[in-house]
Design a protein around this motif. Structure first.
Motif, short mmCIF file in Angstrom:
data_model
loop_
_atom_site.label_atom_id
_atom_site.label_comp_id
_atom_site.label_asym_id
_atom_site.label_seq_id
_atom_site.Cartn_x
_atom_site.Cartn_y
_atom_site.Cartn_z
N SER A 144 -51.11 26.57 54.76
CA SER A 144 -50.16 27.46 54.09
C SER A 144 -49.49 26.74 52.92
O SER A 144 -49.31 27.31 51.83
N GLU A 145 -49.12 25.49 53.16
CA GLU A 145 -48.48 24.69 52.10
C GLU A 145 -49.44 24.45 50.95
O GLU A 145 -49.06 24.55 49.77
N LYS A 146 -50.69 24.18 51.25
CA LYS A 146 -51.68 23.88 50.21
C LYS A 146 -52.06 25.11 49.39
O LYS A 146 -52.21 25.05 48.18
N LEU A 147 -52.20 26.27 50.08
CA LEU A 147 -52.69 27.46 49.40
C LEU A 147 -51.59 28.26 48.70
O LEU A 147 -51.83 28.86 47.66
N ALA A 148 -50.40 28.28 49.29
CA ALA A 148 -49.36 29.15 48.74
C ALA A 148 -48.01 28.46 48.59
O ALA A 148 -46.99 29.12 48.43
N GLY A 149 -48.00 27.13 48.70
CA GLY A 149 -46.74 26.42 48.56
C GLY A 149 -45.87 26.48 49.79
O GLY A 149 -44.78 25.92 49.82
N GLY A 150 -46.34 27.18 50.84
CA GLY A 150 -45.62 27.23 52.10
C GLY A 150 -44.31 27.97 52.07
O GLY A 150 -43.54 27.94 53.01
N SER A 151 -44.03 28.66 50.97
CA SER A 151 -42.72 29.32 50.84
C SER A 151 -42.85 30.81 51.07
O SER A 151 -43.92 31.41 50.93
N GLY A 152 -41.75 31.43 51.42
CA GLY A 152 -41.72 32.87 51.56
C GLY A 152 -42.16 33.34 52.93
O GLY A 152 -42.67 32.59 53.76
N ILE A 153 -41.98 34.64 53.15
CA ILE A 153 -42.28 35.24 54.45
C ILE A 153 -43.77 35.21 54.75
O ILE A 153 -44.17 35.15 55.92
N ALA A 154 -44.62 35.26 53.71
CA ALA A 154 -46.06 35.27 53.95
C ALA A 154 -46.50 33.97 54.61
O ALA A 154 -47.29 33.98 55.56
#
Length: 248
Positions: free
Chosen positions: A42-52
């Motif tokens: 999650s951190e690598k693909l989307a920065g790990g931030s937000g509800i997603a």
């Protein structure tokens, strides 16, 4: 309320105990590999931030917890978690001696999973549980107490309680669901560990022990309290407490 079963060092020589301890190493390894791996992805693909990102981690944990409990229920009980083991030990569902062996196995499995993840991801740091800005120690501990109490209460109600006829064999799935829900509820505030082993492996692999004690004190208090409350108030005992190394 059943008495705590101390057990004996002779349990370590029993084949069923050895199989159970090995199962806890493997089950916890696989659980942490998927759980921490999902957080790293999650951190690598989307920065790990937000509800997603939080939702992805919650779903991954819910699924892997349900599957690993199902896989290990008939071998070790599928604890995966020192707080679960303690919550069962306070009511005499597992001996103190075997509980200690389970703790060692769970910490070892978690550590091996995180070290392997770090190697396989090219040295990416395993994300640790730590309190975010604005959340104090007291708040973090209480959050972990409540979340882990919720987890153990469901374990007792859907797996341990002999009167669980309403849920049948769905216990592991329901435990997985409450883990996922608790991550959605508490992930942004305490990390929603609910599991000292889940926090230990990433901290060891990263060499970062910031706020680590919170993820022992909170889950162990919550798990122990839930075990005591459910056993003392809600559980109807129809058999004698264990004498040796039997599990729930």
């Amino acid at each position: 309320m059943r008495k705590i079963a101390l057990g004996s060092h002779r349990e370590a020589a029993q084949a069923d105990c050895l199989r159970a301890v090995l199962a806890e190493i493997i089950l916890t390894f696989l659980f942490v590999f998927a759980g921490v791996g999902s957080a790293m992805a999650s951190e690598k693909l989307a920065g790990g931030s937000g509800i997603a990102g939080l939702a992805a981690v919650a779903v991954a944990h819910a699924l892997v917890v349900a599957v690993m409990i199902s896989a290990g229920l008939h071998i070790s009980g599928g604890h995966l978690n020192p707080a679960v083991t303690l919550g069962l030990a306070v009511a005499g569902n597992i001996t103190i001696f075997r509980s200690a062996l389970y703790w060692i196995a769970q910490l070892l499995g978690s550590t091996l999973a995180c070290l392997l993840l770090r190697f396989l991801t090219g040295g990416l740091e395993t994300p640790i549980h730590a309190l975010p800005s604005g959340v104090g120690y007291f708040q973090g501990v209480i959050m972990e107490v409540v979340l882990t109490f919720s987890l153990l209460f469901v374990v007792y109600a859907t797996i341990v309680d002999p009167k669980r006829t309403a849920v049948g064999s769905q216990g592991p799935i329901l435990v997985g669901l409450v883990v996922g829900a608790n991550i959605l509820a508490g992930g942004a505030f305490s990390g929603a560990s609910m599991n000292p082993a889940r926090s230990f492996g990433p901290a060891f692999a990263a060499g970062n022990w910031t706020d680590h004690w919170v993820y022992w004190v909170g889950p162990l208090l919550g798990g122990g309290l839930a075990g005591f409350v459910y056993d003392a108030i809600f559980l109807t005992h129809t058999h004698m407490p264990i004498r040796g190394g039997e599990d729930y």
